[in-house]
Write a protein that holds these residues in place. Structure first.
Motif, PDB file in Angstrom:
ATOM      1  N   ALA A  81     111.810  18.292 -34.056  1.00  0.00           N
ATOM      2  CA  ALA A  81     110.872  17.703 -35.199  1.00  0.00           C
ATOM      3  C   ALA A  81     109.427  18.292 -34.521  1.00  0.00           C
ATOM      4  CB  ALA A  81     110.909  16.234 -35.413  1.00  0.00           C
ATOM      5  N   GLU A 136     108.701  22.003 -35.383  1.00  0.00           N
ATOM      6  CA  GLU A 136     108.527  22.473 -36.685  1.00  0.00           C
ATOM      7  C   GLU A 136     107.163  21.840 -37.029  1.00  0.00           C
ATOM      8  OE1 GLU A 136     111.641  20.778 -39.119  1.00  0.00           O
ATOM      9  OE2 GLU A 136     113.106  21.793 -38.252  1.00  0.00           O
ATOM     10  N   ALA A 137     106.811  20.795 -36.740  1.00  0.00           N
ATOM     11  CA  ALA A 137     105.282  20.338 -37.135  1.00  0.00           C
ATOM     12  C   ALA A 137     104.430  21.082 -36.412  1.00  0.00           C
ATOM     13  CB  ALA A 137     105.400  19.054 -36.665  1.00  0.00           C
ATOM     14  N   PRO A 147     100.677  19.937 -40.716  1.00  0.00           N
ATOM     15  CA  PRO A 147     102.275  19.219 -40.789  1.00  0.00           C
ATOM     16  C   PRO A 147     102.397  18.373 -42.178  1.00  0.00           C
ATOM     17  CG  PRO A 147     101.233  18.796 -38.700  1.00  0.00           C
ATOM     18  CD  PRO A 147     100.143  19.438 -39.515  1.00  0.00           C
ATOM     19  N   GLN A 188     107.532  15.878 -42.050  1.00  0.00           N
ATOM     20  CA  GLN A 188     107.663  16.181 -40.607  1.00  0.00           C
ATOM     21  C   GLN A 188     106.997  15.208 -39.543  1.00  0.00           C
ATOM     22  OE1 GLN A 188     105.477  19.928 -40.947  1.00  0.00           O
ATOM     23  NE2 GLN A 188     107.288  21.272 -40.949  1.00  0.00           N
TER      24      GLN A 188
END
Length: 516
Positions: free
Chosen positions: A317, A320-321, A327, A331
């Protein structure tokens, strides 16, 4: 408190239970009444140095509590002794020993003791103590205090025999309603000058002269022999009380992770928000764990431990953020889902990461402020980070709507300014890695304090402070915080100039040597 903030946060009102009864009666009188026996009696009286709390530290009070305890019941009382020597503690412990069969003390912080007593055997060393601490509801409660479930096992603890030594080595009376010894001596002991805390610690940590029950319990003759060769302190830990057979490798691993968290905070005052990633990744790669499974359900594939699964989910996580300039809420929510259950190598540090990611979009000041305040309020001992405190002040000044109530916003800003003072005092014990970064931190702290003082000045009418009170507070902030920081900045600038001069001289010498 129960029906308001606690019910709102937990999602239920604990008073809406048929088993709960509220009795608005002083504890001293409530214990006199005949009634059912209790498994637990918690006593959190006023300070023992004031008259209002004196009645809760007498032999009579303890005997009443003893009579109301059920089989294997526990009496627990908070005792503050930061400004005391050893004598007031002796008075209270001696009174407890006259009322209960077994008494122990747990030191939860400097000058803070939990006095625990029972009339049954084996209550304070249950075989399943680690498993009970690891229960979900206990873990959640300890996490609300900023503690891992394993931390209580490492608290300094004094068993019944050790407390007996402390009382018996000097002539110790018990405190009763008739003699009022604690009420007479506690205020005088609190007001006297001296190294009281250190003197008390010397007595509490002296070499014990009686056998340690936790030392002899498992090893029979061999342990008895060792007990005569090894000098044991009166101070011990629940971990020692458990014995080697009940201290699992998983428990030792958990304790080492708590130590790693504290080490990161202590050694990297401004960069532990990133250093933790290395420690967390190393645990996942080098020390993976398997979930305990029943043999009949094993099909050749080991299931990962739930905690390792959460850690991997967090890294996914976070990866991805962090790649996005701003973000998304989803997220951020995916990262927040990994904060519980409490993980010493993740939960504390991850909140700072989440707050920094939320700062990129600047669309959720309330959520960002909540994470930043959590990091500040639940910081481990020795925390010396100043950047996160300055960022919180800047956020609150920029977004006053994050705390709509003016009086509360004043209190939070005032507390953050005071926190900066504490952090800079702790910073004096850490080496300066680079003068340039230290200068940047000083400048940012000075600017944040000035902005906080300006904002607080506008909020004074909404508080109970008078103009004279506010003027005094401003003078205090200037004298104890701004002036020292500005003086320190001047010293750092002079050091930077000297370093720059030395570097220039070395380069010139190298250039001359090269030309020759």
């Amino acid at each position: 408190m129960l029906r308001g903030p606690i019910a709102q946060e937990t999602g239920f009102d604990p008073l809406h239970d048929d088993r709960v009864r509220l009795i608005a009666t002083p504890p001293e009188l409530a214990l006199m009444a005949a009634g059912e026996a209790f498994d637990i009696i918690l006593s959190s009286p006023s300070s023992s140095a004031v008259v209002a709390g004196g009645a809760s530290f007498t032999t009579e009070y303890y005997r009443r509590a003893s009579r109301r305890l059920a089989d294997r019941g526990i009496f627990c009382q908070r005792f503050e002794c930061l400004d005391y020597g050893i004598d007031p503690l002796r008075l209270v412990v001696q009174s407890l020993r006259q009322a209960f069969r077994e008494v122990i003390a747990v030191e939860t912080a400097a000058g803070e003791l939990l006095l625990m007593a029972t009339n049954s055997e084996g209550v304070f060393i249950p075989d399943d103590l680690p498993a009970r601490l690891e229960a979900p509801h206990v873990r959640k409660l300890l996490a609300r205090s900023g503690l891992d479930w394993s931390t209580p096992l490492n608290f300094p603890t004094y068993d019944h025999a050790a407390l007996g030594e402390i009382c018996d080595e000097a002539r110790t009376w018990s405190n009763s309603s008739a003699n009022g010894l604690l009420a007479l001596n506690a205020p005088l002991d609190m007001m006297r000058w001296g190294t009281k805390l250190q003197d008390a610690q010397r007595v509490l940590t002296a070499v014990r002269t009686t056998p340690a029950p936790f030392w002899n319990r498992e090893g029979g003759e061999k342990s008895n022999l060792l007990a005569g060769e090894v000098k044991l302190s009166r101070k011990s830990r629940f971990l020692e009380w458990l014995g080697d057979s009940r201290v699992s490798p998983e428990l030792l691993r958990r304790l080492s992770e708590v130590v790693t968290q504290q080490k990161l905070v202590r050694e990297y005052p401004e960069s532990h928000w990133w250093e933790y990633r290395k420690a967390l990744r190393q645990q996942l790669q080098d020390h993976p764990r398997s979930s305990i499974q029943q043999v009949k359900h094993v099909r050749g594939v080991k299931q990962a431990h739930p905690e390792d699964v959460t850690r991997k989910s967090y890294f996914e996580a976070f990866g991805e953020a962090v790649q996005r300039a701003k973000p998304t809420d989803a997220q951020i929510a995916a990262m927040e889902a990994c904060l519980e259950p409490y993980d010493p190598l993740l939960s504390y540090f991850a909140r700072q990461e989440i707050a920094d990611l939320q700062a990129r979009s600047d669309t959720d000041p309330v959520g960002e402020l909540a994470h930043r305040l959590h990091v500040i309020h639940f910081a481990p001992a020795g925390e010396a980070s100043t950047r996160n405190v300055a960022s919180t002040i800047e956020l609150l000044v920029r977004h006053p709507e994050a705390i709509p109530d003016d009086a509360r916003r004043f209190d939070v800003l005032n507390g953050l300014v005071q926190t900066l003072r504490t952090r800079w005092e702790s910073r004096q014990n850490t080496p300066v890695l680079t003068v340039a970064r230290q200068l940047t931190d000083v400048d940012r702290s000075v600017v944040a304090i000035e902005r906080a003082v300006t904002a607080m000045g506008e909020l004074v009418p909404s508080t109970s402070l008078t103009p004279d009170d506010w003027a005094t507070r401003k003078q205090v902030v200037d004298r104890i915080l701004l002036r020292p920081l500005r003086a320190y900045r001047t010293e750092l600038q002079a050091t930077a100039q000297r370093n720059e001069g030395r570097t220039r001289a070395i380069l010139e010498q190298a250039a001359e040597a090269k030309s020759e």
